[in-house]
Design an enzyme around this catalytic site. Structure first.
Site, PDB file in Angstrom:
ATOM      1  N   CYS A 200     -40.511  -4.994 -40.752  1.00  0.00           N
ATOM      2  CA  CYS A 200     -41.176  -4.379 -39.597  1.00  0.00           C
ATOM      3  C   CYS A 200     -41.690  -5.457 -38.642  1.00  0.00           C
ATOM      4  O   CYS A 200     -41.736  -5.248 -37.428  1.00  0.00           O
ATOM      5  CB  CYS A 200     -42.312  -3.481 -40.050  1.00  0.00           C
ATOM      6  SG  CYS A 200     -41.744  -1.994 -40.889  1.00  0.00           S
ATOM      7  N   CYS A 357     -23.604 -19.478 -46.311  1.00  0.00           N
ATOM      8  CA  CYS A 357     -23.592 -19.683 -47.768  1.00  0.00           C
ATOM      9  C   CYS A 357     -23.089 -18.387 -48.383  1.00  0.00           C
ATOM     10  O   CYS A 357     -22.265 -17.706 -47.789  1.00  0.00           O
ATOM     11  CB  CYS A 357     -24.973 -20.087 -48.278  1.00  0.00           C
ATOM     12  SG  CYS A 357     -26.246 -18.841 -47.986  1.00  0.00           S
TER      13      CYS A 357
END
Ligand code: ZN
Length: 399
Positions: A200, A357
């Protein structure tokens, strides 16, 4: 499905309490017995933030006798848009203390127990112990999975809620109340890859959404404590504030659930930060506004092939991982090379650096290092090679 009340009734209500709770007492389903159960109830609310604020206010007003508050944060001005238990004079105060003062103003008959430490594997059992029910207002995945697992091991039912922008969800996870009832892991066996689901704080939340979902959580808590109605255990409430639509989906118990399934592999608390790929504060900060999707990367690679742009794509995983799957055109420089400083000398100073990654955790960490070295336009790939394989190139294996 209805359940027996979680709490035995208190011996009596005082004259003052009878006056205070009269609007409950005249509801036949609640009545004197239900109100006495609430008086005897011990409920732990995790977080005095967006969901915890309305939940605590209404649990206190309803007459829950003991309210625990697990919260380590302090009140910030940006909280006041939705965390209605706090006010202007509470800024910089511990949220637990601020909430306790608001509760005393609403209902002095509530005993408030503060747990001001950050919940972790070392203290979660001792904090949870003795509560009849937990209301989870946590905003991160690592804590959510820890709450689910600890509540399961201690056989404490809990009411879960989550909010983001205009969307909310809520459920009751209580496998201890019925063989067919799911836990949080039955619904969400794995956390989303880091960086894929913004918090949020990154994505925003409509303040009043907290009240909508927090109120559902309190509603379910009161039903469970007093044994009335049909709690949403085994169901998922989905609320869309823009469409003003509530949907209720069935959530089945997963027989292969790692926690509550027949051959459970999670038999104690695990490393939740590692499980959820939590990133450091530096990495999270570096990734804000500097995270691209695999779709964007695919487009950038096409432009690079056409000579329309130039950049270096760096795979920061280990060589054995790169043998399993890869994003075409990436050069391999393992994360350790960034940590020891060797990687920087291998990077051109005049080109944009794009890093990936496996899932976006390690590349966020190397992004912080590279940006710190002056590569202001460096970015990393949210979801990493996992997202690449699932969205762009399903022919490659995953690990
Ligand atoms: Zn489960």
């Amino acid at each position: 499905m209805s359940f027996p009340a979680l709490v035995e009734p208190a011996a009596e209500l005082t004259t003052d309490e009878v006056r205070r709770y009269s609007r409950h007492l005249i509801i036949p389903d609640v009545g004197m017995t239900g109100q006495k159960r609430l008086k005897n109830a011990k409920v732990l609310v995790i977080g005095a933030g967006g969901l915890g604020s309305p939940a605590l206010l209404y649990l206190a007003a309803a007459g829950v006798g003991t309210l625990g508050i697990a919260e380590f944060d302090t009140v910030d001005e940006s909280n006041l848009q939705r965390q209605v238990i706090h006010g202007v004079s509470d800024i910089d105060k511990p949220k637990g203390q601020s909430a306790k003062e608001s509760i005393a103003e609403i209902n002095p008959y509530v005993e408030v127990v503060l747990h001001p430490e950050r919940l972790d594997n070392d203290n979660v059992f001792s904090v949870f112990e003795g509560y009849d029910l937990i209301v989870d207002g946590t905003d991160n995945f690592a804590t959510r999975y820890m709450v689910n697992d600890a509540a399961y091991f201690l056989k404490i039912p809990y009411v879960w809620g989550s909010i983001y922008r205009f969307d909310g969800q809520a459920s009751v996870f209580a496998p201890m109340l019925g063989e067919d009832l799911p836990c949080y892991r039955c619904l969400y066996p794995e956390p989303p890859p880091p960086g894929m689901v913004p918090s949020c704080a990154e994505g925003g939340v409509l303040g009043v959404l907290c009240a909508s979902i927090g109120a559902i959580q309190v509603n379910e808590a009161i039903k469970l404590l007093t044994g009335i109605g049909d709690p949403i255990a085994g169901k998922l409430m989905i609320y869309d504030a823009l469409e003003m639509e509530y949907r209720k989906l069935k959530v089945r118990k997963d027989p292969s659930c790692a926690l509550c399934g027949e051959n459970a592999t999670v038999t104690g608390l695990i490393d939740y930060d590692a499980f959820c790929g939590a990133v450091s504060d530096e990495a999270a900060e570096a990734a804000v506004g500097s995270t691209i999707s695999v779709v964007q990367l695919e487009h950038m690679l096409k432009e690079r092939d056409n000579g329309e742009r130039d950049f270096v794509l760096v795979d920061v995983r280990e060589p054995n991982e790169a043998e399993i799957n890869h994003i075409p055109g990436a050069v391999l420089i393992p994360k350790g090379e960034f940590l020891n400083g060797n990687a920087l000398s291998q990077l051109p100073s005049d080109k944009q650096i794009v890093m990936h990654c496996k899932s976006g955790v390690r590349s966020a960490e190397t992004l912080a290092i590279v940006k710190g070295a002056g590569y202001a336009d460096a970015v990393h790939v949210g979801g990493g090679v996992v997202a690449w394989v699932s969205q762009i190139d399903p022919s490659q294996p995953t690990y």
